[in-house]
Design an enzyme around this catalytic site. Structure first.
Site, short mmCIF file in Angstrom:
data_model
loop_
_atom_site.label_atom_id
_atom_site.label_comp_id
_atom_site.label_asym_id
_atom_site.label_seq_id
_atom_site.Cartn_x
_atom_site.Cartn_y
_atom_site.Cartn_z
N ALA A 168 109.18 98.97 29.69
CA ALA A 168 108.03 98.50 28.94
C ALA A 168 107.02 97.88 29.89
O ALA A 168 107.15 97.97 31.11
CB ALA A 168 108.48 97.50 27.87
N SER A 169 106.02 97.23 29.34
CA SER A 169 104.94 96.70 30.16
C SER A 169 105.40 95.56 31.06
O SER A 169 104.93 95.42 32.18
CB SER A 169 103.79 96.22 29.26
OG SER A 169 104.27 95.28 28.31
N GLN A 172 112.10 96.26 32.26
CA GLN A 172 112.84 97.48 31.96
C GLN A 172 114.27 97.12 31.62
O GLN A 172 114.75 96.04 31.94
CB GLN A 172 112.78 98.44 33.14
CG GLN A 172 113.38 97.93 34.43
CD GLN A 172 113.04 98.83 35.61
OE1 GLN A 172 111.88 99.25 35.78
NE2 GLN A 172 114.02 99.12 36.45
N ASP A 352 105.08 91.74 17.67
CA ASP A 352 105.01 92.98 18.44
C ASP A 352 105.95 94.04 17.85
O ASP A 352 106.77 94.62 18.57
CB ASP A 352 105.37 92.70 19.89
CG ASP A 352 104.85 93.77 20.85
OD1 ASP A 352 103.97 94.56 20.43
OD2 ASP A 352 105.32 93.83 22.00
#
Length: 565
Positions: A168-169, A172, A352
């Site tokens: 992800a941003s 990981q 999110d």
């Protein structure tokens, strides 16, 4: 003229980059507790700023040059504009991938903004930003492990897969097995994230502000504020700001010297525990249907998070969900109820909930529905971004959604104003929340808020976004940051529902109406002490129950009618 604007943009950004390199870099390195990290920061940021500036200038020039002289409203201009949108979206996508970190977050958020961003941007970002994020090397992972736990992954765990299963941003995830045989998921923070996060944030903010000054119609300052709110809180470094007088005229950029984004996974772990506690205490009727992975605290730090490994289908993977014996419509109802309970009753909201953060599996107890289909359990992942709603905000937000479901124009206006939309933009606020024009929002028809997800629906939304862009920008600038995060949460949930149902569902709004009404009544009961006040609230609750029953009956009649036509 477009060319002159382009060069003026580049000149301003070049001055900013030079100031960053010369005015503060030496002082930052000299006073930093970690000179090596400071040197890395001071060499990386100007390059990223230059890259950002080039991309922004290229996109602006493409729009100015390609659309120059084309008649407004013509078919040719519409066609060319779509081509420019697609080219620009791909340039922005490439920039996000090259820079990573916060830029991935930015791309993910753009992928949810169907009501405001051209479809080419939405689709480009949505297709790539959730599951194709940059990956840290195994050497970088080992570096984090040594710093946090004092040894390499293969020593800390009995087994550790060096290849991540997801990235992800901000981090990981790797599969591992503890020495006592438990299969776990290990979330490892990207090393570059803490190096450049604050600087990236300031750089994006500077670029957006600069472009707005050059092109007043380009106003995405609210998006920067929303991204800032979406990131973990910063912790100050011991660097005297008085040394950076050269940068003060650049408004935002000097701030990156003073902040280092501390992305604390222990806060994320605590959020997951609090989330489940809220369901057990405040929403026990669905507590068994909502789950979060158990945390292995002894193997977790601020930059490493070890959790129970979860098997399940992503919430947007309809085919796999059906193979598990679960109805997608049941999943959509559970998602709607879960987040309605968070927003209206708990006041502690997972902000999110995109598809990569929601898994579905059959309820472990094995309970089934009447026709043999398995009941779903929703697994919430990535608890890093939560927002608390104070009593007043939570009450107003629940009251607003209740008014929206019941087409109460006066209630919509009253509570939109309380939430910060103002008397001049409350109609637009209601439209953004529901993705419906005002005449549909106040339509007494039972399905007035349902979006069918057709091309005509999408075209209508894009038309309104284009027509009212200045007003939408002003509204989003005006709203409190917490409400912007609620809008982001709604955007994510709408995308999830669209994937499960190919549009929105009337039943979803019935759930929202019921939970918001219950929350409003419960809130009023805590404030009222006299017997007569409580009787008045009970009567109000009875009336709303009657209206909900009428809506439910109308919903079933509508389904029967549609089945016969």
């Amino acid at each position: 003229m477009a060319t002159r604007s382009l060069w003026r943009t580049r000149a301003k950004l070049a001055v900013a980059a030079t100031a960053l390199c010369t005015g503060g870099a030496a002082a930052t390195i000299a006073t930093s507790d970690d000179p090596a990290a400071a040197l890395k920061l001071c060499t990386a940021v100007p390059l990223r700023l230059l890259r950002d500036s080039a991309t922004a200038a290229s996109i602006v020039f493409d729009y100015q040059y390609s659309l120059w002289g084309l008649p407004e409203g013509s078919t040719e201009k519409a066609k060319i504009k779509q081509e420019v949108h697609l080219r620009s979206a791909r340039k922005l996508q490439e920039l996000c991938f090259r820079n990573g970190g916060i830029y991935i977050k930015l791309g993910q958020h753009i992928g949810q903004l169907e009501y405001l961003i051209p479809q080419e941007y939405v689709l480009t970002m949505r297709e790539s930003m959730l599951n194709k994020c940059p990956v840290s090397s195994y050497d970088q992972v080992c570096e984090v492990f040594k710093k946090e736990l004092g040894d390499t992954p293969d020593k800390v765990f009995d087994e550790f897969d060096p290849k991540p299963i997801a990235s992800a941003s901000l981090a990981q995830v790797h599969i591992a097995r503890t020495h006592d045989g438990q299969k776990v998921a290990v979330k490892v923070q990207h090393t570059h994230m803490t190096d450049t996060a604050a600087a990236d944030q300031a750089t994006v903010e500077f670029l957006v502000n600069t472009l707005h000054r050059l092109f007043p119609s380009f106003d995405y300052r609210w998006l920067v504020a929303e991204i800032r709110e979406s990131l973990p809180k910063a912790s100050c470094l011991k660097i005297p700001l008085s040394e950076f007088t050269l940068l003060r005229n650049l408004d935002v950029l000097y701030n990156w010297f003073a902040y280092d984004m501390e992305l604390d996974f222990l806060i994320e772990a605590k959020n997951s525990v609090k989330c489940l506690e809220n369901f057990r205490k405040l929403s026990p009727h669905i507590a068994d249907y909502v789950y979060a992975p158990e945390v292995h605290w002894s193997l977790s730090t601020s930059k490493l998070l070890t959790m129970e490994f979860m098997d399940g289908a992503y919430v947007n993977d309809v085919i796999t969900i059906q193979k598990l014996g679960i109805q997608p419509s049941d999943v959509a109802r559970l998602v709607s109820q879960t987040f309605a309970e968070m927003m209206f009753k708990h006041g502690f909201v997972h902000c999110d909930p995109h598809a990569a953060n929601l898994l579905v599996r059959p309820l472990p107890s094995g309970k089934k529905r009447i026709f043999g289909k398995k009941k779903p359990q929703l697994i919430l992942l990535d608890h890093g971004l939560y927002k608390e709603l104070d009593f007043s905000t939570r009450f107003s937000y629940a009251s607003l959604w209740r008014a929206l479901v019941f087409s109460d124009a006066n209630g919509i206006k009253e509570h939109s104003v309380k939430l910060g939309a103002g008397e001049d933009l409350y109609v637009l606020f209601a439209g953004i929340l529901t993705m419906r024009p005002w005449n549909r929002v106040i339509d007494p028809a039972v399905d007035h808020l349902v979006i069918k997800g057709t091309d005509s629906d999408r075209s209508e939304l894009q038309m309104y976004a284009s027509q009212y862009f200045p007003q939408i920008s002003e509204l989003l600038r005006r709203l409190p940051r917490v409400i912007l995060l609620m809008l982001k949460t709604n955007d994510c949930l709408r995308a999830v529902n669209n994937s499960l149902l190919q549009g929105s569902s009337l039943e979803t709004f019935l759930i929202i109406g019921r939970v918001s009404s219950e929350a409003v009544v419960e809130a009023k009961m805590t404030q009222m002490k006299s017997l007569f006040s409580r009787i008045d609230i009970w009567f109000e609750e009875f009336l709303f129950e009657a209206r909900l029953l009428a809506l439910q009956i109308a919903f079933w009649l509508l389904r029967v009618r549609n089945a016969w036509t």
